[in-house]
Every structure is written in C-alpha cells, then in structure tokens.
Design a protein around this motif. Structure first.
Motif, short mmCIF file in Angstrom:
data_model
loop_
_atom_site.label_atom_id
_atom_site.label_comp_id
_atom_site.label_asym_id
_atom_site.label_seq_id
_atom_site.Cartn_x
_atom_site.Cartn_y
_atom_site.Cartn_z
N ASN A 1 -53.33 -9.91 11.06
CA ASN A 1 -52.13 -10.44 10.42
C ASN A 1 -52.04 -10.02 8.96
N ASP B 1 -50.67 -19.53 6.70
CA ASP B 1 -50.86 -19.69 8.14
C ASP B 1 -51.66 -20.98 8.30
N LYS C 1 -46.59 -13.10 14.59
CA LYS C 1 -47.38 -12.17 13.80
C LYS C 1 -48.30 -11.45 14.79
N ASP D 1 -54.20 -16.09 5.64
CA ASP D 1 -54.28 -16.05 7.09
C ASP D 1 -55.73 -15.85 7.48
N ARG E 1 -57.89 -13.76 2.76
CA ARG E 1 -58.46 -14.38 3.95
C ARG E 1 -59.49 -15.40 3.47
N THR F 1 -56.81 -21.74 8.81
CA THR F 1 -56.64 -21.19 7.48
C THR F 1 -56.77 -22.27 6.42
#
Length: 131
Positions: free
Chosen positions: A113, A11, A84, A108, A127, A15
């Motif tokens: 998401n 993403d 998303k 992401d 993440r 990100t």
C-alpha cells in the motif's frame, strides 16, 4: 522533515495499534462467521471463500458486493469500494477530500500500500510497525 505535511492519512487495521492486539484476527473471525451463516457452510469453507473473494476483488466486502449484485453502497474509501493498493482508490480519495498528494503522509502497515501510494501520488509514507 514532515513540516510540509498538512494531511495525515491513516489506515486503521494494524496501523494505529500493534498487530499483537489481535483486532484484525477478531475482524476476520467475524467475517468468516458471517460468510458461514450467509452461505450455510462450515468454517473451513468460509475461510476458503473469504480468501477467494479477497484474491478476486481485493476485499471480502467488495467481493460480496460484486457477486451478489449490490450497488449504491458508499464506504470509507469513497472509491466504489476499489481497495488499496489500486491507484484509482487513492485518486478518488484525494479528489473526494481535496488532498494534495505532495502534502499528505500515509500511515499503513502493508508495504504494498505504501508503494502504491508513493508511486501513484508521490507523497511521503510511513510504516509504523515492524512486521
């Protein structure tokens, strides 16, 4: 740990760079400027309109496309602009690019998401930024 991963799904907003760069804020400012011009409204009204489009349709672009009757547009989601975290956007992405879910990792910045990706596809997810 991730040796089985052969596909990396990234993403882009907030990100690949930290939110402190302000890029997402700059994009939102430009979107509101566009809405303000398109609908001949002031900035607070454009902000409200953007929030409503996102709430109703998931993204400002999809909201505009739906409300203005635009079709035949292809975007990076390759999913009919279904954003998303809707599972259908992931399914269409996987089919389009022949991604095997169990061999893909999603990066992401939004937990929702990542949860949808995990739930829909049982793929690992990461993440990168602490928000």
């Amino acid at each position: 740990m991730l040796s089985h991963v052969d596909t990396w799904v990234l993403d882009l907003d907030n990100t690949l760079y930290p939110p402190s760069t302000g890029l997402a804020d700059q994009m939102n400012t430009r979107i509101r400027e566009y809405l303000s011009t398109l609908y001949a409204v002031d900035e607070p009204t454009a902000r409200d309109l953007q929030a409503q489009l996102v709430a109703d349709r998931g993204t400002t672009l999809r909201g505009l496309m739906n409300t203005m009757g635009v079709d035949g547009v292809f975007d990076v989601l390759a999913a009919g602009l279904v954003p998303k975290p809707f599972p259908d956007s992931y399914r269409q992405f996987l089919e389009r690019f022949e991604v095997v879910p169990g061999r893909a990792a999603l990066f992401d910045d939004l937990a929702v998401n990542l949860t949808a990706f995990l739930y829909s596809l049982t793929a690992p997810a990461v993440r990168p930024w602490t928000m």
